[in-house]
Motif scaffolding. Sequence first.
Motif, PDB file in Angstrom:
ATOM      1  N   ASN A  45       0.816  -1.209   0.000  1.00 32.06           N
ATOM      2  CA  ASN A  45       0.000   0.000   0.000  1.00 32.06           C
ATOM      3  C   ASN A  45       0.853   1.264   0.000  1.00 32.06           C
ATOM      4  O   ASN A  45       1.780   1.411   0.791  1.00 32.06           O
ATOM      5  CB  ASN A  45      -0.956   0.005   1.194  1.00 32.06           C
ATOM      6  N   ASN A  46       0.531   2.169  -0.909  1.00 35.23           N
ATOM      7  CA  ASN A  46       1.118   3.502  -0.922  1.00 35.23           C
ATOM      8  C   ASN A  46       0.049   4.446  -0.387  1.00 35.23           C
ATOM      9  O   ASN A  46      -0.866   4.839  -1.101  1.00 35.23           O
ATOM     10  CB  ASN A  46       1.536   3.889  -2.345  1.00 35.23           C
ATOM     11  N   GLY A  47       0.167   4.779   0.900  1.00 44.21           N
ATOM     12  CA  GLY A  47      -0.929   5.426   1.584  1.00 44.21           C
ATOM     13  C   GLY A  47      -1.928   4.351   1.987  1.00 44.21           C
ATOM     14  O   GLY A  47      -1.691   3.150   1.850  1.00 44.21           O
ATOM     15  N   ASN A  97      -8.373   2.329   1.310  1.00 42.88           N
ATOM     16  CA  ASN A  97      -7.609   3.257   0.487  1.00 42.88           C
ATOM     17  C   ASN A  97      -8.361   4.583   0.362  1.00 42.88           C
ATOM     18  O   ASN A  97      -9.450   4.636  -0.196  1.00 42.88           O
ATOM     19  CB  ASN A  97      -7.371   2.673  -0.916  1.00 42.88           C
ATOM     20  N   LYS A  98      -7.757   5.622   0.885  1.00 44.42           N
ATOM     21  CA  LYS A  98      -8.333   6.948   0.772  1.00 44.42           C
ATOM     22  C   LYS A  98      -8.164   7.467  -0.663  1.00 44.42           C
ATOM     23  O   LYS A  98      -7.396   6.888  -1.440  1.00 44.42           O
ATOM     24  CB  LYS A  98      -7.652   7.910   1.747  1.00 44.42           C
ATOM     25  N   PRO A  99      -8.848   8.549  -1.027  1.00 37.70           N
ATOM     26  CA  PRO A  99      -8.596   9.154  -2.336  1.00 37.70           C
ATOM     27  C   PRO A  99      -7.102   9.447  -2.514  1.00 37.70           C
ATOM     28  O   PRO A  99      -6.452   9.999  -1.615  1.00 37.70           O
ATOM     29  CB  PRO A  99      -9.417  10.448  -2.285  1.00 37.70           C
ATOM     30  N   GLY A 100      -6.559   9.025  -3.631  1.00 34.65           N
ATOM     31  CA  GLY A 100      -5.135   9.209  -3.914  1.00 34.65           C
ATOM     32  C   GLY A 100      -4.263   8.021  -3.563  1.00 34.65           C
ATOM     33  O   GLY A 100      -3.113   7.936  -4.003  1.00 34.65           O
ATOM     34  N   ASP A 101      -4.769   7.068  -2.775  1.00 31.17           N
ATOM     35  CA  ASP A 101      -3.988   5.893  -2.387  1.00 31.17           C
ATOM     36  C   ASP A 101      -4.002   4.836  -3.486  1.00 31.17           C
ATOM     37  O   ASP A 101      -4.942   4.755  -4.281  1.00 31.17           O
ATOM     38  CB  ASP A 101      -4.543   5.273  -1.101  1.00 31.17           C
ATOM     39  N   PHE A 102      -2.969   3.980  -3.497  1.00 32.51           N
ATOM     40  CA  PHE A 102      -2.891   2.894  -4.462  1.00 32.51           C
ATOM     41  C   PHE A 102      -1.991   1.800  -3.907  1.00 32.51           C
ATOM     42  O   PHE A 102      -1.375   1.952  -2.846  1.00 32.51           O
ATOM     43  CB  PHE A 102      -2.377   3.393  -5.815  1.00 32.51           C
ATOM     44  N   ASN A 103      -1.909   0.678  -4.624  1.00 36.33           N
ATOM     45  CA  ASN A 103      -1.033  -0.435  -4.249  1.00 36.33           C
ATOM     46  C   ASN A 103      -0.088  -0.730  -5.398  1.00 36.33           C
ATOM     47  O   ASN A 103      -0.527  -0.903  -6.537  1.00 36.33           O
ATOM     48  CB  ASN A 103      -1.848  -1.686  -3.916  1.00 36.33           C
ATOM     49  N   VAL A 179      -3.024  -2.159  -7.650  1.00 33.31           N
ATOM     50  CA  VAL A 179      -4.307  -1.464  -7.558  1.00 33.31           C
ATOM     51  C   VAL A 179      -4.081  -0.014  -7.959  1.00 33.31           C
ATOM     52  O   VAL A 179      -3.208   0.665  -7.402  1.00 33.31           O
ATOM     53  CB  VAL A 179      -4.896  -1.525  -6.135  1.00 33.31           C
ATOM     54  N   GLN A 180      -4.837   0.445  -8.927  1.00 32.46           N
ATOM     55  CA  GLN A 180      -4.667   1.806  -9.412  1.00 32.46           C
ATOM     56  C   GLN A 180      -5.100   2.824  -8.360  1.00 32.46           C
ATOM     57  O   GLN A 180      -5.788   2.502  -7.392  1.00 32.46           O
ATOM     58  CB  GLN A 180      -5.462   1.992 -10.702  1.00 32.46           C
ATOM     59  N   LYS A 181      -4.703   4.068  -8.578  1.00 37.28           N
ATOM     60  CA  LYS A 181      -4.996   5.150  -7.632  1.00 37.28           C
ATOM     61  C   LYS A 181      -6.510   5.337  -7.469  1.00 37.28           C
ATOM     62  O   LYS A 181      -7.268   5.263  -8.427  1.00 37.28           O
ATOM     63  CB  LYS A 181      -4.368   6.448  -8.125  1.00 37.28           C
TER      64      LYS A 181
END
Length: 202
Positions: A45-47, A97-103, A179-181
């Motif tokens: 997870n990025n964010g 995942n909040k808005p703007g988060d992705f994997n 997972v896309q943004k």
Amino acid sequence: MNILPVFPSLIIKEKIKDYDKYKDELILYSYQQQTLDPNGVKKSNNGGWHSKSRYANSQNPVSSIVINLIKSILNNKNVFKIKDLSKAKMQMWVNINKPGDFNIKHNHPGSDLSGVFWVKSLQKSGNLTFHSPNVMTQFAQINSIKDEIGKKLFTTPTIEIEPLEGVIVLFPSDLTHSVQKNNSDEDRISVSFNIDLRNCVN
């Protein structure tokens, strides 16, 4: 001309019936878990928030609904020949995942099947993207195939699946995915899992 799509990676999709009956409870439970462990863990997870893998072996709304759905799929004797699914080992975790988060791109070593169940997802909340395991070794060949043929036979660099609420997707654990943004205005909530089938197919 005959084209044989040999040795495919099988991706299975199923939708839970009457999902609206469970949606609010699952959303509330997911946020409660985030409140209890706000830091979660850092994986792909990025964010976003990724819970610890502790839900498969406890009584909770997530496990009862998702595991029953998994069992209904894997116990289908028209497709699978699993002898005793009760011997399967499972891990399960919650993602917010909040808005703007992705994997980022990753796979799940050490398990046989992985999957995701979408609890809450809006349009543009981030497609699940599978990356061809052959994209490096067969790059030129894959890109030489006409688009309509590649899409029909799933012979493309990537395959995208839209996250739909109440839908579960199972796939081989070694299949690289991302997972896309989340480009929506709300959180995207999902439950992911790994399944070790070694003890129940022999």
